[in-house]
Design an enzyme around this catalytic site. Structure first.
Site, PDB file in Angstrom:
ATOM      1  N   ALA A  29       5.259  44.387  25.997  1.00  0.00           N
ATOM      2  CA  ALA A  29       6.303  43.592  26.647  1.00  0.00           C
ATOM      3  C   ALA A  29       6.883  42.602  25.641  1.00  0.00           C
ATOM      4  O   ALA A  29       6.603  42.690  24.444  1.00  0.00           O
ATOM      5  CB  ALA A  29       5.732  42.868  27.859  1.00  0.00           C
ATOM      6  N   ASN A  30       7.708  41.686  26.115  1.00  0.00           N
ATOM      7  CA  ASN A  30       8.253  40.631  25.247  1.00  0.00           C
ATOM      8  C   ASN A  30       8.482  39.384  26.093  1.00  0.00           C
ATOM      9  O   ASN A  30       8.223  39.377  27.290  1.00  0.00           O
ATOM     10  CB  ASN A  30       9.539  41.114  24.562  1.00  0.00           C
TER      11      ASN A  30
END
Ligand code: C5P
Length: 220
Positions: A29-30
């Site tokens: 993810a980020n």
């Protein structure tokens, strides 16, 4: 149907991060919060547009009055965006993961007895912005991308507008010291065919209002 300068227009907005599964409990993810995309969608609704909001798993509030499509991965986001066209306006505010794990494990990956960490092969994700900007038939009239850069923002973003084939590119500085990624404020440079203009640092809501005012002008 809405009222306002964008009445009768359909806008699609992508927002948030994507999650790319590793196994049933882990993902790549980020730090995208989805706040900027959510604010843009809300501003479009307020100007009368019909808005489809395609969001990855994000903490930001869902914009009132938009049709919300929740997705997890980049591939799902691409399918949702293509499925919602035609649109006059397409805004790509999502921080789409560049890669996915090629073969996510169906069960939780266990630690090996010898302690050797697992190796995952990554595959490239579809570039949704470039795909939509390059559509031969049914390309939205105004395609807007975002560029999250940490250095040489102007040069990189100017090149990115051309590479992606979008009409406008909204560049922002996501260097950790800026506090912008995941934060409540943004400082953007809007790049169009006519050149670049840098806006003052302001809330993501105010940035959205300014951008959507420009969109309404451009489509008037
Ligand atoms: O290439 P880069 O990720 O910097 O480009 C950013 C822009 O492209 C953003 O507008 C983002 O939403 C869009 N993008 C996309 N699909 C990807 C990667 C980026 O739509 N796979």
């Amino acid at each position: 149907a809405g009222e306002g300068p964008l009445a009768g227009r359909h806008a699609v907005v992508t927002s948030g991060p994507t999650h790319e599964p590793i196994d049933p409990v882990r993902y790549i993810a980020n730090r995208s919060s989805g706040r900027q995309g959510s604010a843009i969608a809300a501003a479009l609704v307020r100007r009368g547009a019909r808005v489809t909001f395609v969001t990855g798993p994000a903490e930001a509030p869902r914009p009132n009055g938009a049709e919300v499509i929740e997705v997890e991965t980049a591939a799902e986001m691409r399918d949702a965006v293509l499925g919602t066209l035609p649109a006059e306006i397409a805004i790509f505010a999502a921080a789409v993961a560049d890669w996915h794990v090629r073969t996510p494990s169906a069960s939780k990956v266990k630690k090996a007895a010898d302690g050797a960490p697992p190796v995952f092969e990554l595959g490239e994700n579809p570039d949704i912005l470039r795909t939509v900007a390059g559509l031969a038939a049914g390309r939205p009239g105004l395609v807007i991308g975002f560029a999250a850069e940490t250095d040489d923002v102007l040069a990189n973003a100017t090149a990115k507008r051309l590479r992606k084939g979008c009409d406008w590119l909204v560049a922002n500085d996501v260097a950790p010291a800026s506090g912008i990624m995941g934060g409540t404020e943004n400082a953007v440079t809007l790049i169009t065919e006519a050149g670049a203009e840098t806006w003052p640092r302001m809330s993501k809501e105010a940035t959205a209002e300014a951008l959507v005012d420009r969109i309404a002008e451009a489509l008037a």
